[in-house]
Design an enzyme around this catalytic site. Sequence first.
Site, PDB file in Angstrom:
ATOM      1  N   VAL A  43       0.821  -1.200   0.000  1.00 32.46           N
ATOM      2  CA  VAL A  43       0.000   0.000   0.000  1.00 32.46           C
ATOM      3  C   VAL A  43       0.863   1.262   0.000  1.00 32.46           C
ATOM      4  CG1 VAL A  43      -0.135   0.173   2.524  1.00 32.46           C
ATOM      5  CG2 VAL A  43      -2.029   1.049   1.133  1.00 32.46           C
ATOM      6  N   LYS A  44       2.108   1.139   0.448  1.00 31.76           N
ATOM      7  CA  LYS A  44       2.973   2.305   0.591  1.00 31.76           C
ATOM      8  C   LYS A  44       3.374   2.923  -0.752  1.00 31.76           C
ATOM      9  CE  LYS A  44       3.353   2.096   5.146  1.00 31.76           C
ATOM     10  NZ  LYS A  44       2.918   3.174   6.053  1.00 31.76           N
ATOM     11  N   ASP A  45       3.215   2.185  -1.852  1.00 36.70           N
ATOM     12  CA  ASP A  45       3.519   2.764  -3.164  1.00 36.70           C
ATOM     13  C   ASP A  45       2.727   4.049  -3.386  1.00 36.70           C
ATOM     14  OD1 ASP A  45       5.059   0.548  -3.549  1.00 36.70           O
ATOM     15  OD2 ASP A  45       3.901  -0.272  -5.207  1.00 36.70           O
TER      16      ASP A  45
END
Length: 453
Positions: A43-45
């Site tokens: 999700v950090k993308d």
Amino acid sequence: MKYAKNILETIGNTPLVQLNKITKDVNAHILAKVETFNPGNSVKDRMAIKMIEDAEADGRLKPGGTIIEGTSGNTGMGLALGAIVKGYKLICVISDKQSKEKMDILRAVGAEVVVCPTDVEPTDPRSYYSVSKRLATETPNAWYVNQYDNPSNATAHYEQTGPEIWEQTEGKVTHFIVGVGTGGTISGVGKYLKEKNPNIKIWGIDTYGSVFKKYHETGIFDENEIYSYITEGIGEDILPKNVDFSVIDGFTKVTDKDAAVYTRRLAVEEGIFVGNSAGAAVKGLLQLKDHFKPDDVVVVLFHDSGSRYVGKMFNDDWMRECGFLDEEITTAADLVKKYEHKPLVVARTEELASHAIDRMRKHKVTQIPVMDADGVAGSINETKLFDSYVADKAIADKPIKDIMGKPYPIVEATTSLDEVAKLINNDNQAVLVALPNNKHHIITKHDIVSAIQ
């Protein structure tokens, strides 16, 4: 032709997948937002690229610059993708509790990785918070990302993740559940969903050793709650500015063991190979099941890929060493199973005491059996060594046989746990268990305590 102009254009629009077996006892419709479908597998993308683009827009990040960030690994991967495509250098500062896979992956995509100790205060100059800030001041043309307090973190999820969930559920979502670390995901998604429907409940998953749950409920930042934990990616010993407690309805805490066990269960029961925080999130969801009704649509977000935890949660030896495998321990053989493949650390009767001390220090043990040509001849432990040293400062140069205590009792492999425990007392610090092929292994108080479930 339909194609992405670069890898960054593939970020987002991750699938919503129904959970079936692992949530069969929950009376609601359970959907997982599986963020491993992002190119950096987390999700950090989303927020990494948003933070880069916003820093470019206002001049904080200049052409040819160096991006510096303290990360648990996933944000670093997202930043690495942005750095590659946009032409920046990247330095990732990471704590030593993070998996080796995360460190190796970051190096594989060109990041310089600086590893810092976990068990230090956030203000300690050795902490990954402090080191990343210091490097940002020492490195020319550098930009310190600071995902914890960078508003672009939460904005990314307000602009992307929240709208995706709303559209994918056709506005029927009633609950959103997610692990909380930097706070960007829960705050951005929570803000968006509550603007669409104030009745939607936003639940955060916290871990033991973190301050979020108590602070949310009482407004007290309790430093006594802060201690080392294993679960990666969620929980904090600080209060990041990105955590908007006003949009969070509540927290539930999940133990390290449950997080690890449910991470493995997601793989074998749902075919969803995700990371440690996903296991925590699904266990937290199960703890909250009384809050749901049959018509509710509950969305739980899975942060990252299981590939980053192959050496940890998906490794039986690691799970066994942590006491996370639910193996029944009833005999002496069960107690030594996790290290029976390792040689027994021993001393010899004619060795100098200094040799035994060095061996105990090297192997980090506090007691060892003493052997001679006929077998077990005695024992030595740190208490005996200390008492001998107080009586005679020249103890290091004396042979072990002059200071050793009586031999440890030897039990059969089938001896019950209760019988073994009865043999260990203040006068007798350990027990030896006889194994096949004329091998022995040692059982200590620590082994007995570790077997307590």
